[in-house]
Motif scaffolding. Structure first.
Motif, mmCIF file in Angstrom:
data_model
loop_
_atom_site.group_PDB
_atom_site.id
_atom_site.type_symbol
_atom_site.label_atom_id
_atom_site.label_comp_id
_atom_site.label_asym_id
_atom_site.label_seq_id
_atom_site.Cartn_x
_atom_site.Cartn_y
_atom_site.Cartn_z
ATOM 1 N N UNK A 185 -20.346 70.678 52.422
ATOM 2 C CA UNK A 185 -20.730 70.419 51.038
ATOM 3 C C UNK A 185 -21.413 71.604 50.374
ATOM 4 N N UNK A 186 -21.884 72.551 51.177
ATOM 5 C CA UNK A 186 -22.576 73.698 50.610
ATOM 6 C C UNK A 186 -24.039 73.430 50.309
ATOM 7 N N UNK A 187 -24.514 72.217 50.542
ATOM 8 C CA UNK A 187 -25.908 71.858 50.300
ATOM 9 C C UNK A 187 -26.559 71.403 51.594
ATOM 10 N N UNK A 188 -27.652 72.030 51.938
ATOM 11 C CA UNK A 188 -28.450 71.633 53.096
ATOM 12 C C UNK A 188 -27.631 71.509 54.383
ATOM 13 N N UNK A 189 -26.602 72.342 54.528
ATOM 14 C CA UNK A 189 -25.775 72.298 55.729
ATOM 15 C C UNK A 189 -25.003 71.000 55.875
ATOM 16 N N UNK A 190 -24.764 70.324 54.770
ATOM 17 C CA UNK A 190 -24.133 69.011 54.796
ATOM 18 C C UNK A 190 -22.659 69.041 55.136
ATOM 19 N N UNK A 191 -22.237 67.994 55.824
ATOM 20 C CA UNK A 191 -20.821 67.789 56.135
ATOM 21 C C UNK A 191 -20.474 66.338 55.800
ATOM 22 N N UNK A 192 -19.365 66.181 55.101
ATOM 23 C CA UNK A 192 -18.858 64.860 54.726
ATOM 24 C C UNK A 192 -17.467 64.710 55.307
ATOM 25 N N UNK A 193 -17.214 63.570 55.916
ATOM 26 C CA UNK A 193 -15.874 63.259 56.420
ATOM 27 C C UNK A 193 -15.158 62.408 55.381
ATOM 28 N N UNK A 194 -14.001 62.901 54.919
ATOM 29 C CA UNK A 194 -13.166 62.119 54.010
ATOM 30 C C UNK A 194 -12.109 61.426 54.847
ATOM 31 N N UNK A 195 -11.955 60.130 54.618
ATOM 32 C CA UNK A 195 -11.057 59.309 55.429
ATOM 33 C C UNK A 195 -10.376 58.276 54.537
ATOM 34 N N UNK A 196 -9.298 57.696 55.062
ATOM 35 C CA UNK A 196 -8.597 56.631 54.336
ATOM 36 C C UNK A 196 -9.418 55.354 54.439
ATOM 37 N N UNK B 206 -21.336 60.791 55.032
ATOM 38 C CA UNK B 206 -22.137 61.883 55.582
ATOM 39 C C UNK B 206 -22.067 61.824 57.096
ATOM 40 N N UNK B 207 -21.743 62.968 57.717
ATOM 41 C CA UNK B 207 -21.718 63.028 59.176
ATOM 42 C C UNK B 207 -22.719 64.040 59.729
ATOM 43 N N UNK B 208 -23.188 64.979 58.880
ATOM 44 C CA UNK B 208 -24.128 65.975 59.377
ATOM 45 C C UNK B 208 -24.840 66.635 58.202
ATOM 46 N N UNK B 209 -26.038 67.143 58.478
ATOM 47 C CA UNK B 209 -26.824 67.931 57.532
ATOM 48 C C UNK B 209 -27.987 68.525 58.308
ATOM 49 N N UNK C 183 -26.996 62.539 47.905
ATOM 50 C CA UNK C 183 -28.260 62.224 48.568
ATOM 51 C C UNK C 183 -29.300 63.335 48.456
ATOM 52 N N UNK C 184 -28.865 64.536 48.120
ATOM 53 C CA UNK C 184 -29.800 65.645 47.952
ATOM 54 C C UNK C 184 -30.729 65.387 46.766
ATOM 55 N N UNK D 198 -21.271 66.804 36.805
ATOM 56 C CA UNK D 198 -21.716 67.880 37.691
ATOM 57 C C UNK D 198 -20.633 68.081 38.735
ATOM 58 N N UNK D 199 -20.304 69.348 38.996
ATOM 59 C CA UNK D 199 -19.240 69.678 39.940
ATOM 60 C C UNK D 199 -19.795 70.514 41.083
ATOM 61 N N UNK D 200 -19.369 70.190 42.295
ATOM 62 C CA UNK D 200 -19.667 70.999 43.480
ATOM 63 C C UNK D 200 -18.331 71.359 44.113
ATOM 64 N N UNK D 201 -18.305 72.480 44.823
ATOM 65 C CA UNK D 201 -17.089 72.905 45.513
ATOM 66 C C UNK D 201 -17.355 72.845 47.009
#
Length: 143
Positions: free
Chosen positions: A34-45, A54-57, A105-106, A135-138
């Motif tokens: 996510x580029x914020x706070x070391x965040x990782x998001x899992x996108x799933x069906x 959210x899976x990690x931060x 969540x940030x 608001x847009x994040x990449x």
């Protein structure tokens, strides 16, 4: 020079970035930085749509039981951040999806609607909108 088999294997294992052609295939499932706070998001069906959790931060590595204390709704501040769904019900494709809600969540802010756009370089634009304010994040695909 690397052989074709070595390059193909590295791509399969996620060791090399996706090519623009692969990015345009419309597959947004998987793990995203996510580029914020070391965040990782899992996108799933999730049914016929896509969701993201959210899976990690960085904060979760320090405290895996961290709660959603920044939420603007006091009733939701006891939710665990790990596993929290932050993208819900996105449909469309192959490069643009709409849905919502979207939650950050940030900041503790949420948006009732959002847009996802898979860029040619394989990055994912994540946009959340409240009324006319967006608001847009990449995000970048995690390896």
């Amino acid at each position: 020079m690397k052989s074709f088999k070595t390059i193909a294997l590295a791509c399969t294992l996620g060791l090399l970035p996706l090519s623009p052609a692969a990015a345009q295939s419309g597959d947004i499932t998987g793990l995203w930085n996510t580029g914020s706070e070391g965040g990782k998001v899992e996108i799933y069906r999730c049914g016929k749509a896509y969701c993201g959790k959210i899976v990690d931060a960085a904060r979760l590595r320090t405290n895996p039981d961290l709660r959603d204390v920044r939420n603007s709704d006091p009733n939701l501040r006891t939710r665990r951040l790990k596993g929290l769904v932050v993208l819900r019900d996105f449909t469309g494709g192959p490069t643009n999806w709409t849905g919502g809600p979207v939650y950050d969540p940030e900041t503790g802010d949420g948006a009732s609607s959002g847009k996802l756009k898979l860029q040619a370089d394989g990055k994912l634009q994540v946009k959340g909108c409240v009324a006319i304010f967006c608001r847009t994040k990449v995000w970048t695909r995690a390896r």
